[in-house]
Motif scaffolding. Structure first.
Motif, mmCIF file in Angstrom:
data_model
loop_
_atom_site.group_PDB
_atom_site.id
_atom_site.type_symbol
_atom_site.label_atom_id
_atom_site.label_comp_id
_atom_site.label_asym_id
_atom_site.label_seq_id
_atom_site.Cartn_x
_atom_site.Cartn_y
_atom_site.Cartn_z
ATOM 1 N N LYS A 1 80.454 36.433 90.155
ATOM 2 C CA LYS A 1 81.466 35.716 90.946
ATOM 3 C C LYS A 1 80.835 34.665 91.854
ATOM 4 O O LYS A 1 81.486 33.704 92.250
ATOM 5 C CB LYS A 1 82.270 36.713 91.789
ATOM 6 C CG LYS A 1 83.379 36.064 92.629
ATOM 7 C CD LYS A 1 84.225 37.080 93.333
ATOM 8 C CE LYS A 1 85.264 36.392 94.223
ATOM 9 N NZ LYS A 1 86.187 35.567 93.440
ATOM 10 N N LEU A 2 79.568 34.821 92.187
ATOM 11 C CA LEU A 2 78.910 33.902 93.115
ATOM 12 C C LEU A 2 77.753 33.194 92.408
ATOM 13 O O LEU A 2 76.865 33.842 91.854
ATOM 14 C CB LEU A 2 78.375 34.654 94.337
ATOM 15 C CG LEU A 2 77.578 33.800 95.342
ATOM 16 C CD1 LEU A 2 78.454 32.699 95.916
ATOM 17 C CD2 LEU A 2 77.017 34.684 96.449
ATOM 18 N N GLN B 1 73.477 38.231 98.518
ATOM 19 C CA GLN B 1 74.902 38.154 98.210
ATOM 20 C C GLN B 1 75.139 38.042 96.714
ATOM 21 O O GLN B 1 76.137 38.537 96.190
ATOM 22 C CB GLN B 1 75.531 36.955 98.944
ATOM 23 C CG GLN B 1 75.516 37.062 100.452
ATOM 24 C CD GLN B 1 76.424 38.168 100.958
ATOM 25 O OE1 GLN B 1 77.088 38.854 100.169
ATOM 26 N NE2 GLN B 1 76.421 38.400 102.270
ATOM 27 N N LYS B 2 74.235 37.393 96.009
ATOM 28 C CA LYS B 2 74.343 37.286 94.555
ATOM 29 C C LYS B 2 74.267 38.683 93.912
ATOM 30 O O LYS B 2 74.989 38.998 92.963
ATOM 31 C CB LYS B 2 73.226 36.373 94.033
ATOM 32 C CG LYS B 2 73.115 36.286 92.514
ATOM 33 C CD LYS B 2 74.309 35.583 91.908
ATOM 34 C CE LYS B 2 74.129 35.391 90.408
ATOM 35 N NZ LYS B 2 75.281 34.790 89.765
ATOM 36 N N ARG C 1 75.189 41.305 95.290
ATOM 37 C CA ARG C 1 76.412 42.019 95.665
ATOM 38 C C ARG C 1 77.601 41.575 94.818
ATOM 39 O O ARG C 1 78.357 42.411 94.322
ATOM 40 C CB ARG C 1 76.689 41.759 97.147
ATOM 41 C CG ARG C 1 78.011 42.343 97.634
ATOM 42 C CD ARG C 1 78.295 41.895 99.054
ATOM 43 N NE ARG C 1 79.618 42.305 99.499
ATOM 44 C CZ ARG C 1 80.231 41.853 100.591
ATOM 45 N NH1 ARG C 1 79.602 40.960 101.363
ATOM 46 N NH2 ARG C 1 81.434 42.275 100.920
ATOM 47 N N PHE C 2 77.770 40.255 94.651
ATOM 48 C CA PHE C 2 78.964 39.747 93.968
ATOM 49 C C PHE C 2 78.750 39.523 92.466
ATOM 50 O O PHE C 2 79.710 39.330 91.731
ATOM 51 C CB PHE C 2 79.412 38.415 94.617
ATOM 52 C CG PHE C 2 79.974 38.593 95.987
ATOM 53 C CD1 PHE C 2 81.272 39.050 96.175
ATOM 54 C CD2 PHE C 2 79.206 38.316 97.105
ATOM 55 C CE1 PHE C 2 81.807 39.190 97.447
ATOM 56 C CE2 PHE C 2 79.726 38.469 98.384
ATOM 57 C CZ PHE C 2 81.033 38.907 98.560
ATOM 58 N N ILE D 1 85.027 31.934 98.963
ATOM 59 C CA ILE D 1 84.796 32.480 97.618
ATOM 60 C C ILE D 1 85.567 33.787 97.413
ATOM 61 O O ILE D 1 86.166 34.024 96.364
ATOM 62 C CB ILE D 1 83.290 32.704 97.382
ATOM 63 C CG1 ILE D 1 82.518 31.384 97.574
ATOM 64 C CG2 ILE D 1 83.043 33.264 95.990
ATOM 65 C CD1 ILE D 1 82.914 30.299 96.633
ATOM 66 N N GLN D 2 85.579 34.678 98.418
ATOM 67 C CA GLN D 2 86.228 35.975 98.254
ATOM 68 C C GLN D 2 87.745 35.862 98.099
ATOM 69 O O GLN D 2 88.385 36.791 97.599
ATOM 70 C CB GLN D 2 85.909 36.877 99.458
ATOM 71 C CG GLN D 2 84.487 37.441 99.442
ATOM 72 C CD GLN D 2 84.246 38.422 100.581
ATOM 73 O OE1 GLN D 2 84.984 38.432 101.560
ATOM 74 N NE2 GLN D 2 83.231 39.246 100.444
ATOM 75 N N GLU E 1 85.061 32.482 89.036
ATOM 76 C CA GLU E 1 83.717 32.249 89.540
ATOM 77 C C GLU E 1 83.732 31.271 90.716
ATOM 78 O O GLU E 1 84.494 30.311 90.723
ATOM 79 C CB GLU E 1 82.816 31.669 88.433
ATOM 80 C CG GLU E 1 82.542 32.644 87.301
ATOM 81 C CD GLU E 1 81.563 32.057 86.304
ATOM 82 O OE1 GLU E 1 81.127 30.906 86.530
ATOM 83 O OE2 GLU E 1 81.241 32.744 85.325
ATOM 84 N N ILE F 1 81.412 32.148 101.919
ATOM 85 C CA ILE F 1 81.600 33.325 101.054
ATOM 86 C C ILE F 1 82.807 34.139 101.505
ATOM 87 O O ILE F 1 83.690 34.485 100.710
ATOM 88 C CB ILE F 1 80.316 34.189 101.060
ATOM 89 C CG1 ILE F 1 79.157 33.410 100.422
ATOM 90 C CG2 ILE F 1 80.552 35.507 100.318
ATOM 91 C CD1 ILE F 1 77.828 34.128 100.501
#
Length: 613
Positions: A479-480, A472-473, A475-476, A512-513, A518, A508
């Motif tokens: 931001k993550l 996921q890191k 991918r984002f 987060i989304q 951040e 997430i």
């Protein structure tokens, strides 16, 4: 050497007596030690309270004497005389002495001593009255030269001061007293209140002796008053006029000094070879010490009586225990011996047993179960055989299970090989991002599948969720952000597989989304007694905690809540209803999911079909 064989009855008697005697002995020792400490502490506390009471009464007495001295010092006629110069003739001198004697008598005869509850004997020594020495008509009024050569006079301060012990003669009888002195000033003089006279007040020492006697803690104890030099002024155990064994004791002086230096109120030591409880109370205004000596053998009298009672009770209890052991061992050994006799007949193939036991207790249940077991064994012996068809059927089922297990392993291996090939090509063509993502994905599936196990270590669960976060890191990007705090000493604890990744995924997607800027996710583990608390915190959009908890209800079937509800159900199903998932709102925004599981190093006692134990 031949080993001694004891019957079960004798063993029961011995075990029962030991089980009674051992704890009784331990309890008795603890009780004796503790009760001795408690009794000594209580007596010590009583002594300290008594010495404080003596101090309080002494200070109250001094306050009364001070009031008496002030009242006398303010007498107008007395002030007129001590403020005036000495008369020129003998008649004037005699007249002054008579007036002063009458003033002192008036206070004495007015029963001012009733205020202090003891007899007071005042005397007045006037400054600049040398002619008083030539007149011998009173025993209360003198010239100051009568006391100027006394040692205590040169050290006398301006305030009321205890000089020490003294003797006076009243009505032909010698009385020991405590002397108190106070300097008087001439308030009517032209100068600034010059020193004009000395007022001394003698108090009957029997008051102090009786006071000390009343506060003795035991008949053989003694209480003494010591001055600043450690000399004994008065004591309770002998008359004031008689000798006192403590008065010249350097041992006592040293002990008192050491106790003062170490700020101790009580101390145990030997005096003249006898153990003593020594207690002191320092009177700060007087710089005196109240000393109490209490023989320890008198302190322990109550303890000795208590010990005698305790020994008597223990002997009675032991006799009762012996009688009970005899009765109990007989009731236990008799049915056991009957059962052993019955078993010996079965060794010869005789399954027709006859046992009679009419009591409805545990032995009755045992005998009944024993009879039923023997009947079943007899039936099984008669019908024992194994069906060949059942054997073949069991073998086919076992082979089918092995085939399914083999197929279950082929698919993960195929997936790992494919991912490894992709990773190899990414590294060959220098595409590190693809290589990292494929490695994380491979790790994610490897730890997620866990060779078909449903119970894994917390370390594997950590690696699984860490692989997911790495993917996921990528991918984002920025931001993550995430951190993992798992103490090393709990990494080998066992847990249900796949309990963290669904909760991290929720943080997430639903947290987060939905916010700008951040985002961060923090995973941490702490011990809470016999539990592990795993927290997943984020700074996302947050959620309604009540709705989240309702979502965990078994009756809720929304697809949105499937992953989280599944985690909660699996934890509760395996570990119990007191474990599971809870949600909390963060103060700075976002949501914290808390997973509670027991601290387990083995799955012994838990039913797990494909786990580890």
């Amino acid at each position: 050497m031949r080993r001694i064989q004891l019957s079960i009855k004798n063993k029961l008697i011995i075990y029962f007596l030991i089980s009674i005697l051992l704890p009784t002995t331990i309890i008795s020792i603890i009780f004796y030690t503790r009760s001795s400490e408690i009794i000594t502490d209580k007596i010590n506390l009583s002594i300290v309270k008594n010495l404080s009471s003596v101090e309080s009464i002494l200070l109250q007495k001094l306050d009364s004497i001070n009031d008496f001295s002030v009242l006398m010092a303010l007498n107008p006629e007395l002030q007129h005389i001590i403020s005036s110069p000495q008369p020129d003739n003998a008649d004037g001198i005699i007249d002054e002495i008579v007036k002063l004697d009458r003033i002192l008598d008036s206070y004495y005869l007015s029963d001012f001593s009733a205020l202090t509850k003891t007899a007071l004997y005042p005397k007045l020594f006037v400054v600049n009255r040398p002619q008083y020495k030539n007149v011998n008509i009173t025993d209360k009024v003198f010239d100051i030269s009568a006391v100027e050569n006394q040692k205590w006079y040169s050290q006398l301060p301006n305030q009321l001061t205890i000089v020490g012990t003294d003797h006076i003669t009243m009505f032909g009888k010698k009385i020991q007293t405590m002397k108190i002195a106070k300097k008087l000033v001439a308030l009517r003089a032209a100068d600034m209140a010059p020193y004009a006279a000395l007022l001394t007040t003698d108090i009957d020492a029997n008051f102090f002796v009786d006071l000390l006697k009343n506060y003795k803690i035991t008949p053989g104890s003694s209480i003494s008053l010591l001055n600043a030099d450690g000399d004994v002024l008065l004591s309770s155990d002998l008359s004031p006029d008689g000798p006192h064994s403590v008065k010249d004791s350097e041992v006592i002086r040293k002990l008192v000094k050491d106790m003062h230096d170490q700020a101790e109120q009580s101390h145990m030591d030997h005096i003249d070879g006898k153990p003593m409880l020594i207690s002191t109370n320092y009177i700060v205004p007087l710089k005196w010490t109240i000393l109490s000596l209490t023989p320890l053998n008198e302190v322990n009298i109550e303890q000795k009586k208590l010990n005698q009672i305790m020994v008597f009770v223990i002997v009675i209890c032991m006799l009762f225990a012996l009688l009970t052991a005899l009765v109990l061992s007989g009731n236990i050994s008799k049915p056991i011996l009957a059962l052993v006799k019955s078993m010996s007949t079965i060794e010869h193939g005789n399954f027709d047993i006859k046992l009679r036991y009419r009591k409805k207790d545990e032995f009755g249940i045992l005998f009944e179960q024993y009879k039923q077991m023997m009947e079943k064994i007899k039936d099984l012996v008669e019908r024992l055989y194994v069906s060949e068809v059942s054997k073949k059927e069991a073998e086919l089922q076992a082979k089918d299970a092995e085939l399914k297990a083999l197929q279950a392993q082929i698919n993960p291996h195929f997936l790992y090989n494919a991912l490894d090939s992709i990773n190899l090509y990414a590294m060959r063509y220098n595409v590190p991002n693809i290589s990292d993502m494929v490695s994380s994905l491979s790790n994610f599936f490897r730890y997620g599948l866990s060779k078909g196990k449903s119970i894994i270590t917390l370390n594997d669960e950590k690696k699984h969720v860490e692989s997911y976060l790495e993917i996921q890191k990528m991918r984002f990007g920025g931001k993550l952000n995430y951190t993992l705090d798992f103490p090393n000493d709990i990494l080998q604890c066992l847990t249900v597989k796949l309990i963290l990744q669904p909760l991290v995924e929720n943080s997430i997607i639903h947290g987060i989304q939905k916010v700008e800027g951040e985002g961060w996710i923090r995973l941490s583990v702490v011990k809470q007694g016999e539990k592990l608390q795993i927290s997943i915190s984020d700074n996302g959009a947050g959620a309604n905690v009540e709705e989240m908890h309702e979502m965990l209800d078994f009756e809720s079937h929304t697809s949105k809540s499937f992953g989280t509800r599944n985690v909660n159900e699996r934890i509760k199903r395996l570990f119990g209803m007191k474990y599971g998932v809870r949600f909390y709102i963060n103060e700075g925004g976002g949501l914290t999911s808390v997973v509670e599981i027991p601290i387990l190093w083995t799955m012994e006692g838990y039913h797990v079909e494909d786990g580890i134990s």
